[in-house]
Scaffold this motif. Structure first.
Motif, PDB file in Angstrom:
ATOM      1  N   PHE A 310       0.839  -1.209  -0.074  1.00 28.62           N
ATOM      2  CA  PHE A 310      -0.030   0.116   0.114  1.00 28.62           C
ATOM      3  C   PHE A 310       0.908   1.181   0.220  1.00 28.62           C
ATOM      4  CE2 PHE A 310      -2.424   3.422   2.283  1.00 28.62           C
ATOM      5  CZ  PHE A 310      -3.590   3.253   1.341  1.00 28.62           C
ATOM      6  N   GLN A 311       0.640   2.193  -0.790  1.00 30.78           N
ATOM      7  CA  GLN A 311       1.434   3.455  -0.962  1.00 30.78           C
ATOM      8  C   GLN A 311       0.879   4.497  -0.214  1.00 30.78           C
ATOM      9  OE1 GLN A 311       4.260   3.204  -2.939  1.00 30.78           O
ATOM     10  NE2 GLN A 311       3.808   1.282  -3.358  1.00 30.78           N
ATOM     11  N   TRP A 312       1.369   4.485   1.023  1.00 29.75           N
ATOM     12  CA  TRP A 312       0.751   5.459   1.995  1.00 29.75           C
ATOM     13  C   TRP A 312       1.960   6.551   2.014  1.00 29.75           C
ATOM     14  CZ3 TRP A 312       4.400   6.110   6.073  1.00 29.75           C
ATOM     15  CH2 TRP A 312       5.336   5.164   6.134  1.00 29.75           C
ATOM     16  N   CYS A 313       3.254   6.399   1.629  1.00 25.47           N
ATOM     17  CA  CYS A 313       4.181   7.479   1.809  1.00 25.47           C
ATOM     18  C   CYS A 313       4.376   8.261   0.453  1.00 25.47           C
ATOM     19  CB  CYS A 313       5.323   6.812   2.373  1.00 25.47           C
ATOM     20  SG  CYS A 313       6.745   8.149   2.682  1.00 25.47           S
ATOM     21  N   PRO A 314       4.382   9.536   0.412  1.00 28.23           N
ATOM     22  CA  PRO A 314       4.526  10.269  -0.775  1.00 28.23           C
ATOM     23  C   PRO A 314       5.992  10.536  -1.232  1.00 28.23           C
ATOM     24  CG  PRO A 314       4.114  11.903   0.813  1.00 28.23           C
ATOM     25  CD  PRO A 314       3.847  10.361   1.517  1.00 28.23           C
ATOM     26  N   LYS A 315       6.475  10.978  -2.382  1.00 27.05           N
ATOM     27  CA  LYS A 315       7.776  10.934  -2.563  1.00 27.05           C
ATOM     28  C   LYS A 315       8.241  12.464  -1.776  1.00 27.05           C
ATOM     29  CE  LYS A 315       9.630   7.929  -5.520  1.00 27.05           C
ATOM     30  NZ  LYS A 315      10.965   7.197  -4.861  1.00 27.05           N
ATOM     31  N   PHE A 316       9.338  12.107  -1.287  1.00 32.09           N
ATOM     32  CA  PHE A 316      10.087  13.567  -0.743  1.00 32.09           C
ATOM     33  C   PHE A 316      11.076  14.042  -1.408  1.00 32.09           C
ATOM     34  CE2 PHE A 316       7.440  11.956   2.815  1.00 32.09           C
ATOM     35  CZ  PHE A 316       6.772  12.942   3.280  1.00 32.09           C
ATOM     36  N   ASN A 317      10.856  14.404  -2.520  1.00 35.99           N
ATOM     37  CA  ASN A 317      11.997  14.733  -3.426  1.00 35.99           C
ATOM     38  C   ASN A 317      13.116  15.843  -2.816  1.00 35.99           C
ATOM     39  OD1 ASN A 317      11.496  12.626  -5.451  1.00 35.99           O
ATOM     40  ND2 ASN A 317       9.795  14.011  -6.514  1.00 35.99           N
ATOM     41  N   ASN A 318      12.522  16.866  -1.938  1.00 33.44           N
ATOM     42  CA  ASN A 318      13.471  17.852  -1.563  1.00 33.44           C
ATOM     43  C   ASN A 318      13.923  17.529  -0.350  1.00 33.44           C
ATOM     44  OD1 ASN A 318      12.419  19.542  -3.995  1.00 33.44           O
ATOM     45  ND2 ASN A 318      10.694  20.140  -2.778  1.00 33.44           N
ATOM     46  N   LEU A 319      13.631  16.415   0.419  1.00 29.27           N
ATOM     47  CA  LEU A 319      13.988  15.991   1.791  1.00 29.27           C
ATOM     48  C   LEU A 319      15.480  15.983   1.804  1.00 29.27           C
ATOM     49  CD1 LEU A 319      12.551  15.810   4.529  1.00 29.27           C
ATOM     50  CD2 LEU A 319      12.582  13.544   4.155  1.00 29.27           C
ATOM     51  N   THR A 320      16.037  16.675   2.636  1.00 29.70           N
ATOM     52  CA  THR A 320      17.558  16.381   2.905  1.00 29.70           C
ATOM     53  C   THR A 320      18.070  16.064   4.190  1.00 29.70           C
ATOM     54  OG1 THR A 320      17.955  19.039   3.475  1.00 29.70           O
ATOM     55  CG2 THR A 320      18.159  18.237   1.098  1.00 29.70           C
ATOM     56  N   THR A 321      17.007  16.431   5.325  1.00 24.13           N
ATOM     57  CA  THR A 321      17.194  15.967   6.672  1.00 24.13           C
ATOM     58  C   THR A 321      15.847  15.277   7.071  1.00 24.13           C
ATOM     59  OG1 THR A 321      18.730  18.029   6.919  1.00 24.13           O
ATOM     60  CG2 THR A 321      17.810  16.564   8.940  1.00 24.13           C
ATOM     61  N   LEU A 322      16.191  14.053   7.737  1.00 24.72           N
ATOM     62  CA  LEU A 322      14.924  13.322   8.038  1.00 24.72           C
ATOM     63  C   LEU A 322      15.132  12.780   9.610  1.00 24.72           C
ATOM     64  CD1 LEU A 322      12.095  11.734   7.814  1.00 24.72           C
ATOM     65  CD2 LEU A 322      13.438   9.841   6.688  1.00 24.72           C
ATOM     66  N   THR A 323      14.289  13.202  10.216  1.00 25.55           N
ATOM     67  CA  THR A 323      14.279  12.486  11.917  1.00 25.55           C
ATOM     68  C   THR A 323      13.212  11.772  12.075  1.00 25.55           C
ATOM     69  OG1 THR A 323      15.460  14.782  12.725  1.00 25.55           O
ATOM     70  CG2 THR A 323      14.607  13.291  14.298  1.00 25.55           C
ATOM     71  N   LEU A 324      13.467  10.500  12.641  1.00 21.04           N
ATOM     72  CA  LEU A 324      12.235   9.519  13.011  1.00 21.04           C
ATOM     73  C   LEU A 324      12.720   9.051  14.226  1.00 21.04           C
ATOM     74  CD1 LEU A 324      12.338   7.743   9.465  1.00 21.04           C
ATOM     75  CD2 LEU A 324      10.709   9.509  10.280  1.00 21.04           C
ATOM     76  N   GLY A 325      11.589   8.440  14.995  1.00 25.01           N
ATOM     77  CA  GLY A 325      11.573   7.788  16.323  1.00 25.01           C
ATOM     78  C   GLY A 325      11.684   6.173  16.184  1.00 25.01           C
ATOM     79  N   GLU A 326      11.654   5.578  17.277  1.00 24.67           N
ATOM     80  CA  GLU A 326      11.856   4.147  17.253  1.00 24.67           C
ATOM     81  C   GLU A 326      10.637   3.599  16.561  1.00 24.67           C
ATOM     82  OE1 GLU A 326       9.802   5.602  21.028  1.00 24.67           O
ATOM     83  OE2 GLU A 326      11.997   5.608  20.203  1.00 24.67           O
ATOM     84  N   TRP A 327       9.662   4.065  16.415  1.00 26.69           N
ATOM     85  CA  TRP A 327       8.362   3.725  16.009  1.00 26.69           C
ATOM     86  C   TRP A 327       8.695   3.053  14.419  1.00 26.69           C
ATOM     87  CZ3 TRP A 327       6.355   5.792  11.425  1.00 26.69           C
ATOM     88  CH2 TRP A 327       6.929   6.937  10.935  1.00 26.69           C
ATOM     89  N   CYS A 328       9.525   3.666  13.860  1.00 27.84           N
ATOM     90  CA  CYS A 328       9.883   3.072  12.340  1.00 27.84           C
ATOM     91  C   CYS A 328      10.772   1.921  12.386  1.00 27.84           C
ATOM     92  CB  CYS A 328      10.638   4.468  11.618  1.00 27.84           C
ATOM     93  SG  CYS A 328      12.453   4.738  12.294  1.00 27.84           S
TER      94      CYS A 328
END
Length: 416
Positions: A310-328
């Motif tokens: 299921f394609q729930w996440c869009p393309k982040f073509n401009n994203l250079t910095t990503l911060t995620l927690g343990e949930w990922c």
């Protein structure tokens, strides 16, 4: 300290000034050598009641408080005084009304108000509106004095200030507004657009928003904290000028994000512990953020199982910095992989691990393809508890990243 020929501060604030007998100073006071504009700025950090008391320090200080560029009015200054809470509140209002009457009509840089609103089972909206009348006058006074920064909060956690949106409809020079425990009635954002045409920063904490649409043509920073979207219908946010967005409202259904073409940085938290957020709404919310360059994303909802492919996440073509927690990291790094597959220009990844994701499963799904390509990813920071250096999951995470072309030299493990 007793000093020459000065009035009692509280007496002056109530219109009953008395002189204090003079005493010869034992030595020169160096601070009095400072220019008046320096002294007024220095003492402007005091709360209003403390500020008025500076008039007894010397003749030079007698009227400094009247021209300060910053006003800090706090109901909490009157806690502990004789009488009931209501009597203390009456005294606070009497004092501050007198304070504004005696103040010189000089421009303000900042106005900070901590206002007393009493929570009661018998209180109605009409009662809260009546109780907020003085706050309306004081905020209006600050805007009339060209205040560029205004902060307003209610003292009680359960009670909320009920200001009139019209207060913000007159032309002013306001650039920054922060509200805490304030009800934003319908028409509030329209009033901001009419009067606060220079407003760039708006922070809302526990402020129920009654407008179905939040819109602005000037905001560059917008922060929405807990309790701001209490109604069941999905709200919408349309701010084409917005650059920095913070969303921590904790509602089941996140708002619809439209017309955020200038957005660069987003720090957001999706979901609530009590109810699950539909995956379609998560997908819709993320699409509204798809043009950002910096994203800090948390998921606080219960366990969410995603159907295969299921394609729930869009393309982040401009994203250079990503911060995620343990949930990922649940389900063999499922959500992490999905984000990396959709962030082709990512340069920096930050993983903040506070608890074992295996015991707090959040995002669950399956992938046919687990490989990702992030050619520009040169910095990976993994922040975890001190006792995690030899944790099997942490070792597996490092192996997974290295296996996908990330040099081990680019991976740094830090402790909280």
């Amino acid at each position: 300290m007793e000093c020459p020929c000065d009035p009692d501060p509280m007496a002056e604030a109530s219109g009953d000034a008395r002189m204090v007998p003079a005493r010869a100073p034992s030595e020169a006071c160096r601070i009095n050598a400072l220019p008046s504009h320096v002294l007024t700025r220095a003492i402007s950090f005091l709360d209003a009641r403390q500020l008025v008391r500076t008039c007894v320090l010397s003749l030079q200080w007698r009227d400094l408080w009247r021209s300060v560029p910053r006003i800090n009015a706090s109901r909490e200054e009157f806690d502990g005084m004789p009488g009931t809470w209501v009597e203390q509140n009456v005294l606070f209002k009497k004092f501050f009304n007198r304070f504004l009457m005696l103040r010189n009509p000089t421009p303000l840089d900042e106005f900070n108000l901590c206002y007393g609103v009493r929570d009661s089972e018998d209180s109605t909206d009409r009662d809260y509106v009546a109780e907020s009348e003085d706050a309306n006058l004081w905020i209006g006074h600050a805007l009339h004095c060209n205040a560029r920064s205004v902060k307003v909060s209610a003292t009680e956690w359960e009670a909320k200030l009920h200001p009139d949106p019209v207060v913000f409809a007159s032309k002013c020079f306001l650039t920054s507004l922060e509200l805490t425990r304030v009800v934003l009635f319908a028409g509030f954002f329209k009033s901001l657009q009419m009067g606060c045409t220079l407003l760039e920063r708006l922070k809302l904490y526990d402020c129920p928003i009654c407008d179905a649409e939040v819109s602005s043509q000037t905001l560059k920073l917008f922060t929405v904290d807990t309790g701001c979207f209490p109604h069941r219908e999905q709200a919408s946010i349309s701010i084409p000028s917005l650059v920095d967005f913070g969303y921590f409202s904790g509602e089941r259904i996140p708002p619809l994000l439209t017309n955020l073409g200038s957005l660069e940085t987003a720090t957001v938290s999706i979901g609530t512990y009590a109810y699950d957020t539909p995956l379609s709404d998560i997908c819709q919310f993320l699409r509204g953020l798809s043009n950002v360059t910096h994203l800090d994303l948390s998921y606080e909802g219960p366990k969410l199982e995603v159907q295969a492919n299921f394609q729930w996440c869009p393309k982040f073509n401009n994203l250079t910095t990503l911060t995620l927690g343990e949930w990922c990291l649940c389900a063999d790094f499922y959500a992490l992989i999905v984000f990396l597959q959709n962030s082709p220009n990512l340069m920096k990844l930050i993983l903040e691990i506070r608890k074992n994701p295996e015991t707090h499963e959040k995002f669950i799904g399956e992938l046919e393809e687990r490989y990702f390509t992030c050619e520009h990813l040169k910095i990976v920071e993994i922040i975890c508890p001190e006792n995690w250096e030899d944790d099997p999951m942490l070792n597996d995470l490092v192996k997974f990243l290295v296996g996908n072309g990330i040099s081990s030299d680019h991976i740094e493990i830090k402790n909280w």
